[in-house]
Design an enzyme around this catalytic site. Structure first.
Site, PDB file in Angstrom:
ATOM      1  N   GLY A   3       0.751  -1.189   0.107  1.00 41.59           N
ATOM      2  CA  GLY A   3       0.014   0.070   0.204  1.00 41.59           C
ATOM      3  C   GLY A   3       0.738   1.394   0.132  1.00 41.59           C
ATOM      4  O   GLY A   3       0.319   2.219   0.265  1.00 41.59           O
ATOM      5  N   GLY A   4       1.999   1.299  -0.445  1.00 39.96           N
ATOM      6  CA  GLY A   4       2.911   2.591  -0.508  1.00 39.96           C
ATOM      7  C   GLY A   4       2.325   3.555  -1.372  1.00 39.96           C
ATOM      8  O   GLY A   4       2.224   4.735  -1.032  1.00 39.96           O
ATOM      9  N   ASP A  52       2.388  -0.311  -9.882  1.00 38.22           N
ATOM     10  CA  ASP A  52       4.065  -0.413  -9.415  1.00 38.22           C
ATOM     11  C   ASP A  52       3.858  -2.251  -9.129  1.00 38.22           C
ATOM     12  O   ASP A  52       3.892  -2.599  -8.029  1.00 38.22           O
ATOM     13  CB  ASP A  52       4.125   0.371  -8.447  1.00 38.22           C
ATOM     14  CG  ASP A  52       5.741   0.072  -7.929  1.00 38.22           C
ATOM     15  OD1 ASP A  52       6.512  -0.169  -9.021  1.00 38.22           O
ATOM     16  OD2 ASP A  52       5.926   0.245  -6.781  1.00 38.22           O
ATOM     17  N   LYS A  90       9.512  -2.811 -15.166  1.00 35.72           N
ATOM     18  CA  LYS A  90      10.626  -3.358 -14.606  1.00 35.72           C
ATOM     19  C   LYS A  90      11.706  -3.883 -15.998  1.00 35.72           C
ATOM     20  O   LYS A  90      11.361  -4.332 -16.718  1.00 35.72           O
ATOM     21  CB  LYS A  90      10.550  -4.638 -13.604  1.00 35.72           C
ATOM     22  CG  LYS A  90       9.059  -4.430 -12.670  1.00 35.72           C
ATOM     23  CD  LYS A  90       9.469  -3.313 -11.826  1.00 35.72           C
ATOM     24  CE  LYS A  90       8.258  -2.976 -10.943  1.00 35.72           C
ATOM     25  NZ  LYS A  90       8.501  -1.980 -10.083  1.00 35.72           N
TER      26      LYS A  90
END
Length: 356
Positions: free
Chosen positions: A229-230, A283, A313
């Site tokens: 949850g950043g 992300d 990535k």
């Protein structure tokens, strides 16, 4: 009395220019390749392995800055023109006069004086842990103030940048936009907060600054692969309602937030309304093409003109090819506004896109 005597750098092009180019560690070769493709040729000498190089281009500084403004590169994190190179011992002969002499040289290459301007002062050395940079930075700041300018830590109008390598000082004067960052070397630092969910939050914070976004302007966001949850936490702080989707668990501190809707499942299994979101972020540590295909499959839920931010990535030995292929996939559905390897990206880039 003229205390600084410019050193003559190796020159391979009649109308060329020299630059201190900084990238994320391990990606300077890709920054070099981007420039080679852009300008046809270049000469390069490594200063910090995999990260900082002295590069010479066959065009002048103004043409380089114009090219970078019209089409920014992905892998150059910080760009400093070399307006003067000199023996660094000259700055230690007479601190006041030598630093005043340095600024005089830089002003000659610019338009007008520095009086009344807010200037950033960036001093870096190639030697890790070298205490010289603080000593020289303080002296350079004092010299800036003697010109009638003020020293600005944030949002400077221009930057005086000095890079030191093997006893040589390389100095340049440029705007923040030309440098690509108002942080020395583009090393963006955010303060870690107590209870912060993850350091991934820094990536979205940096994207917000770099791309000129204002997340408070968005209403509803879809966060794919959200756990723990950043990114969700930052959007919630900005007042956005977030729909977070991930089969993994979200951080306990977020679960009861009134603006969070959380689906503990795969994104493909969640029913979403057409045009429900004005922001989609993703992300995930998946294959770049798989991630792209997943995001594309969810674009019906994003309104026309909505923003899409995705990290790609770089897992393989050919990152430029990977980026090209992923961009081609997205271009069928989205307008790519910017592709950039941010300081907090490490082995990835961030795509900032808009739904057409």
């Amino acid at each position: 009395m003229e205390l600084l005597h410019p050193l003559q750098l190796d020159t391979n092009y009649e109308y060329g220019s020299h630059w201190i180019v900084t990238s994320n560690h391990g990606y300077i070769a890709y920054a070099q390749e981007e420039w080679r493709r852009r300008f046809g040729q270049l000469k390069s000498r490594m200063m910090v392995s995999g990260e900082i190089a002295l590069m010479e281009l066959p065009v002048d500084r103004n043409e380089v800055f114009q090219a970078m403004e019209s089409e920014p590169t992905m892998f150059i994190r910080y760009l400093q023109p070399v307006d003067i190179a000199f023996d660094i011992q000259a700055l230690q002969t007479d601190t006041v006069q030598s630093f005043d002499s340095l600024l005089t040289h830089l002003i000659r290459n610019s338009e007008g004086s520095l009086e009344g301007m807010r200037l950033g002062v960036h001093v870096r050395t190639s030697a890790a842990g070298d205490s010289l940079d603080k000593e020289l930075r303080d002296a350079l700041r004092a010299a800036v103030e003697r010109t009638g300018a003020s020293v600005a830590i944030q949002d400077p109008e221009r930057i005086v940048s000095l890079f030191i390598h093997d006893g040589v000082g390389y100095a340049g004067l440029m705007t923040t936009a030309e440098a690509g960052s108002d942080w020395p070397g583009g090393t963006v630092r955010f303060r870690r907060e107590e209870g912060q969910v993850s350091r991934a939050k820094f990536k979205l914070l940096e994207a917000e600054r770099t791309f000129g976004l204002d997340f408070t302007a968005y209403r509803n966001a879809l966060d794919i692969g959200a756990a723990p949850g950043g990114w969700t936490s930052l959007l919630l702080e900005r007042g956005v309602h977030v729909t977070a989707v991930d089969p993994a668990a979200m951080h306990p501190s977020l679960i009861d937030h009134p603006n969070l809707t959380y689906y503990k499942s795969n994104a493909g299994d969640v029913a979403l309304e057409p045009g429900e979101f004005d922001l989609l972020v993703c992300d995930m540590s998946w294959s770049p093409k798989v991630t792209a295909q997943l995001v594309i499959g969810l674009l019906d839920s994003v309104m026309q003109g909505g923003t899409v931010i995705v990290t790609v990535k770089l897992m393989h030995k050919k990152p430029l090819q990977t980026i090209r292929e992923v961009k081609e996939m997205f271009l069928e559905h989205l307008h790519i506004i910017r592709a950039k390897q941010l300081f907090h990206n490490r082995d990835e880039i961030t795509l900032y896109m808009m739904k057409m």
